[in-house]
Enzyme design. Structure first.
Site, PDB file in Angstrom:
ATOM      1  N   CYS A  83       0.833  -1.197   0.000  1.00 33.46           N
ATOM      2  CA  CYS A  83       0.000   0.000   0.000  1.00 33.46           C
ATOM      3  C   CYS A  83       0.872   1.254   0.000  1.00 33.46           C
ATOM      4  O   CYS A  83       1.623   1.493  -0.937  1.00 33.46           O
ATOM      5  CB  CYS A  83      -0.997  -0.041   1.151  1.00 33.46           C
ATOM      6  SG  CYS A  83      -2.350   1.156   0.985  1.00 33.46           S
ATOM      7  N   HIS A 196      -3.727  -4.986  -0.424  1.00 34.96           N
ATOM      8  CA  HIS A 196      -3.362  -5.555   0.873  1.00 34.96           C
ATOM      9  C   HIS A 196      -3.393  -7.080   0.784  1.00 34.96           C
ATOM     10  O   HIS A 196      -4.470  -7.682   0.860  1.00 34.96           O
ATOM     11  CB  HIS A 196      -4.344  -5.086   1.948  1.00 34.96           C
ATOM     12  CG  HIS A 196      -4.217  -3.635   2.289  1.00 34.96           C
ATOM     13  ND1 HIS A 196      -3.315  -3.174   3.213  1.00 34.96           N
ATOM     14  CD2 HIS A 196      -4.873  -2.550   1.812  1.00 34.96           C
ATOM     15  CE1 HIS A 196      -3.415  -1.853   3.315  1.00 34.96           C
ATOM     16  NE2 HIS A 196      -4.362  -1.447   2.472  1.00 34.96           N
ATOM     17  N   GLU A 198      -2.600  -9.154   3.005  1.00 33.80           N
ATOM     18  CA  GLU A 198      -3.066  -9.693   4.288  1.00 33.80           C
ATOM     19  C   GLU A 198      -4.577  -9.652   4.408  1.00 33.80           C
ATOM     20  O   GLU A 198      -5.145 -10.265   5.316  1.00 33.80           O
ATOM     21  CB  GLU A 198      -2.413  -8.925   5.450  1.00 33.80           C
ATOM     22  CG  GLU A 198      -2.952  -7.538   5.714  1.00 33.80           C
ATOM     23  CD  GLU A 198      -2.434  -6.445   4.794  1.00 33.80           C
ATOM     24  OE1 GLU A 198      -2.751  -5.263   5.043  1.00 33.80           O
ATOM     25  OE2 GLU A 198      -1.717  -6.769   3.826  1.00 33.80           O
TER      26      GLU A 198
END
Length: 214
Positions: A83, A196, A198
């Site tokens: 990001c 992202h 994750e």
């Protein structure tokens, strides 16, 4: 198999816990790094971040962590920017003025166009899921994106994106109302994802595993 040592740069501007948990889920030993030595001792380095480019770079410079990241990358070890962390890999940003980045992948951070290709305004920031597209044939090869299928979706929240000087440093894009927005960049041992991983489910975990194999 030897456990991989991952350092996540802690400079006060990242969603560190979710990134840490995701790497632990794929088998890495993870530590937060806020000192020069902590960064240089790691096998893999992750530069996360949310918020404004100017503030992120200020946080890195405050403790000399920018120099540590540059040294780590120069040593040829794998570096991942996520990001805002991806944006800081670029040369400069136009967000709230002109601000210098790490210049690891030459290019500028520019605003996502406010309107689609056919004219109507669309929502900025972009928030949601988007399908990854290879920027050119074979763009995923030799990167953590290798092995992903054509229907690989990732989660993004952003208003700005990187436009690399060398178009071949953009390994993935996504389509936003006919506009190609940069989703991932790479140069040698340095990889950045605007999305992202994750928060991107199995696709994101695949990317993190692949990064640990780089």
């Amino acid at each position: 198999m030897m456990t991989k040592s991952v350092a996540i740069v802690d400079y006060g501007a990242g969603n560190l816990l979710s990134v840490r948990r995701a790497f632990e889920k794929v088998g890495a030993t993870v530590a937060l790094a806020s000192r020069f030595g902590d960064i240089m001792d790691a096998d893999y380095l992750v530069l996360p971040g949310v918020g404004a480019f100017r503030d992120g770079m200020a946080g890195l410079r405050q403790n000399g962590l920018d120099e540590a990241v540059l040294r780590f990358a120069d040593a040829g070890k794998p570096l991942l920017g996520i990001c805002l962390g991806m944006q800081m890999l670029a040369s400069e940003s136009e967000e709230f003025g002109s601000h210098n980045g790490l210049d690891l992948i030459p290019g500028k951070v520019r605003a996502i166009p406010a309107a689609g290709r056919d004219g109507p305004l669309h929502k900025i920031p972009f928030i949601g899921w988007a399908r990854l597209n290879a920027s050119y044939p074979g763009a995923f090869e030799g990167s953590p994106l290798a092995g992903l299928g054509e229907d690989s979706f990732v989660y993004l929240v952003h208003s700005f994106h990187v436009e690399p000087e060398d178009a071949r440093n953009a390994s993935a894009t996504y389509d936003y109302d006919g506009i190609k927005v940069t989703a991932a960049i790479q140069k040698a041992n340095i990889f950045g994802c605007q999305f992202h991983p994750e928060k991107s489910g199995p696709v994101g975990l695949h990317i993190l595993r692949s990064f640990l194999e780089s």
